[in-house]
Design a protein around this motif. Structure first.
Motif, PDB file in Angstrom:
ATOM      1  N   ILE A  34      -4.381  -0.375   3.470  1.00  0.00           N
ATOM      2  CA  ILE A  34      -3.757  -1.075   4.593  1.00  0.00           C
ATOM      3  C   ILE A  34      -3.984  -2.569   4.388  1.00  0.00           C
ATOM      4  O   ILE A  34      -5.112  -3.012   4.211  1.00  0.00           O
ATOM      5  N   GLU A  35      -2.877  -3.315   4.386  1.00  0.00           N
ATOM      6  CA  GLU A  35      -2.951  -4.766   4.237  1.00  0.00           C
ATOM      7  C   GLU A  35      -2.207  -5.391   5.410  1.00  0.00           C
ATOM      8  O   GLU A  35      -0.983  -5.478   5.398  1.00  0.00           O
ATOM      9  N   GLY A  36      -2.947  -5.797   6.427  1.00  0.00           N
ATOM     10  CA  GLY A  36      -2.331  -6.373   7.623  1.00  0.00           C
ATOM     11  C   GLY A  36      -1.569  -5.306   8.380  1.00  0.00           C
ATOM     12  O   GLY A  36      -2.142  -4.297   8.792  1.00  0.00           O
ATOM     13  N   ALA A  37      -0.265  -5.523   8.558  1.00  0.00           N
ATOM     14  CA  ALA A  37       0.568  -4.561   9.284  1.00  0.00           C
ATOM     15  C   ALA A  37       1.397  -3.722   8.324  1.00  0.00           C
ATOM     16  O   ALA A  37       2.444  -3.192   8.692  1.00  0.00           O
ATOM     17  N   GLU A  38       0.933  -3.612   7.067  1.00  0.00           N
ATOM     18  CA  GLU A  38       1.645  -2.805   6.074  1.00  0.00           C
ATOM     19  C   GLU A  38       0.685  -1.860   5.395  1.00  0.00           C
ATOM     20  O   GLU A  38      -0.490  -2.163   5.199  1.00  0.00           O
ATOM     21  N   LEU A  39       1.219  -0.698   5.024  1.00  0.00           N
ATOM     22  CA  LEU A  39       0.441   0.300   4.308  1.00  0.00           C
ATOM     23  C   LEU A  39       1.124   0.534   2.963  1.00  0.00           C
ATOM     24  O   LEU A  39       2.349   0.674   2.908  1.00  0.00           O
ATOM     25  N   THR A  40       0.342   0.529   1.887  1.00  0.00           N
ATOM     26  CA  THR A  40       0.918   0.742   0.564  1.00  0.00           C
ATOM     27  C   THR A  40       0.250   1.931  -0.109  1.00  0.00           C
ATOM     28  O   THR A  40      -0.922   2.218   0.128  1.00  0.00           O
ATOM     29  N   VAL A  41       1.031   2.607  -0.937  1.00  0.00           N
ATOM     30  CA  VAL A  41       0.540   3.757  -1.710  1.00  0.00           C
ATOM     31  C   VAL A  41       0.704   3.396  -3.181  1.00  0.00           C
ATOM     32  O   VAL A  41       1.765   2.934  -3.600  1.00  0.00           O
ATOM     33  N   SER A  42      -0.359   3.593  -3.958  1.00  0.00           N
ATOM     34  CA  SER A  42      -0.260   3.334  -5.392  1.00  0.00           C
ATOM     35  C   SER A  42      -0.869   4.498  -6.159  1.00  0.00           C
ATOM     36  O   SER A  42      -1.674   5.248  -5.630  1.00  0.00           O
ATOM     37  N   ARG A  43      -0.471   4.604  -7.429  1.00  0.00           N
ATOM     38  CA  ARG A  43      -0.945   5.709  -8.261  1.00  0.00           C
ATOM     39  C   ARG A  43      -1.781   5.154  -9.413  1.00  0.00           C
ATOM     40  O   ARG A  43      -1.580   4.006  -9.835  1.00  0.00           O
ATOM     41  N   PRO A  44      -2.690   5.971  -9.956  1.00  0.00           N
ATOM     42  CA  PRO A  44      -3.578   5.478 -11.003  1.00  0.00           C
ATOM     43  C   PRO A  44      -2.897   5.288 -12.356  1.00  0.00           C
ATOM     44  O   PRO A  44      -3.217   4.360 -13.093  1.00  0.00           O
ATOM     45  N   ASN A  45      -1.947   6.183 -12.699  1.00  0.00           N
ATOM     46  CA  ASN A  45      -1.278   6.088 -13.999  1.00  0.00           C
ATOM     47  C   ASN A  45       0.109   6.714 -13.898  1.00  0.00           C
ATOM     48  O   ASN A  45       0.513   7.163 -12.826  1.00  0.00           O
ATOM     49  N   ASP A  46       0.813   6.755 -15.027  1.00  0.00           N
ATOM     50  CA  ASP A  46       2.173   7.276 -15.024  1.00  0.00           C
ATOM     51  C   ASP A  46       2.256   8.731 -15.468  1.00  0.00           C
ATOM     52  O   ASP A  46       3.268   9.158 -16.020  1.00  0.00           O
ATOM     53  N   ALA A  47       1.220   9.509 -15.205  1.00  0.00           N
ATOM     54  CA  ALA A  47       1.275  10.942 -15.511  1.00  0.00           C
ATOM     55  C   ALA A  47       2.349  11.581 -14.629  1.00  0.00           C
ATOM     56  O   ALA A  47       2.624  11.124 -13.519  1.00  0.00           O
ATOM     57  N   LYS A  48       2.954  12.631 -15.133  1.00  0.00           N
ATOM     58  CA  LYS A  48       4.075  13.258 -14.435  1.00  0.00           C
ATOM     59  C   LYS A  48       3.700  13.683 -13.015  1.00  0.00           C
ATOM     60  O   LYS A  48       4.446  13.462 -12.068  1.00  0.00           O
ATOM     61  N   GLU A  49       2.529  14.292 -12.851  1.00  0.00           N
ATOM     62  CA  GLU A  49       2.094  14.755 -11.528  1.00  0.00           C
ATOM     63  C   GLU A  49       1.905  13.569 -10.572  1.00  0.00           C
ATOM     64  O   GLU A  49       2.302  13.633  -9.411  1.00  0.00           O
ATOM     65  N   ASN A  50       1.312  12.496 -11.060  1.00  0.00           N
ATOM     66  CA  ASN A  50       1.098  11.321 -10.212  1.00  0.00           C
ATOM     67  C   ASN A  50       2.411  10.646  -9.832  1.00  0.00           C
ATOM     68  O   ASN A  50       2.551  10.133  -8.722  1.00  0.00           O
ATOM     69  N   ARG A  51       3.373  10.626 -10.747  1.00  0.00           N
ATOM     70  CA  ARG A  51       4.686  10.059 -10.422  1.00  0.00           C
ATOM     71  C   ARG A  51       5.354  10.874  -9.319  1.00  0.00           C
ATOM     72  O   ARG A  51       5.972  10.310  -8.409  1.00  0.00           O
ATOM     73  N   ALA A  52       5.213  12.204  -9.394  1.00  0.00           N
ATOM     74  CA  ALA A  52       5.815  13.075  -8.387  1.00  0.00           C
ATOM     75  C   ALA A  52       5.144  12.886  -7.024  1.00  0.00           C
ATOM     76  O   ALA A  52       5.810  12.856  -5.991  1.00  0.00           O
ATOM     77  N   LEU A  53       3.832  12.744  -7.023  1.00  0.00           N
ATOM     78  CA  LEU A  53       3.090  12.620  -5.767  1.00  0.00           C
ATOM     79  C   LEU A  53       3.241  11.244  -5.120  1.00  0.00           C
ATOM     80  O   LEU A  53       3.053  11.106  -3.913  1.00  0.00           O
ATOM     81  N   HIS A  54       3.574  10.228  -5.896  1.00  0.00           N
ATOM     82  CA  HIS A  54       3.636   8.861  -5.390  1.00  0.00           C
ATOM     83  C   HIS A  54       4.659   8.712  -4.266  1.00  0.00           C
ATOM     84  O   HIS A  54       4.328   8.307  -3.151  1.00  0.00           O
TER      85      HIS A  54
END
Length: 180
Positions: free
Chosen positions: A45-65
């Protein structure tokens, strides 16, 4: 990179978001929603915004992002505006009414079909041929609407049954329409 996952989620005034590891709680004017997400996704959470990030470009992480971001956005929308599904009933003699917390449907069976509303999902009946299902959890509203529709899905010959308000039912020609 995911275009949907990269978009920040605006947190409107009156909405409180708490991130505890991989558990996100969203509290707003209509209620509170809590959901556990994959621990690989980092939610900040940064101020009035929420961001989601992933650790790497693995297929499962790309799908979950993108999925994680959309689910959180739906939680924020649910506690501020809520979700609703509209169902229409078509058929001669088909009608619905609300008795207390129960939805009583006469839909062509020899008996009445009764569906009870839950704590999360409320039923509104503005007319004898219309049902509106309202709630803050998008998944529960959609599931409940699907269960009500399942009681008498629209049939392809006359189009009778319970359908979503925007659903288009493909009609078939009866046996009289066969070429001679």
């Amino acid at each position: 990179m995911s275009r949907i996952g990269r978009k920040p989620i605006n947190i409107p005034a009156g909405v409180e978001v708490k991130v505890d590891g991989s558990v996100v709680s969203v509290k707003g004017p209509k209620g509170t929603l809590t959901q556990k997400f994959d621990p690989n996704m980092s939610i900040a959470i940064e101020g009035a915004e929420l961001t989601v990030s992933r650790p790497n470009d693995a297929k499962e992480n790309r799908a979950l992002h993108g999925l994680t971001r959309t689910l959180i956005a739906n939680m924020v929308t649910g506690v501020t505006e809520g979700f609703k599904k509209e169902l229409d009933i078509l058929g001669v003699g088909y009608r619905v009414q609300k008795q207390g917390t129960n939805l009583v449907m006469n839909i062509g069976y020899s008996h009445q079909v009764i569906v009870e509303e839950t704590d999360e999902v409320k039923i509104e009946v503005p007319g004898p041929n219309k049902i509106i299902i309202v709630g803050i959890d998008k998944q529960k509203v959609g599931q409940f609407a699907a269960e009500v529709r399942e009681k008498r899905p629209p049939e392809p010959y006359k189009g009778k049954g319970i359908r979503y308000a925007n659903e288009v039912v493909r009609r078939k020609e009866g046996k009289a329409g066969k070429g001679k």
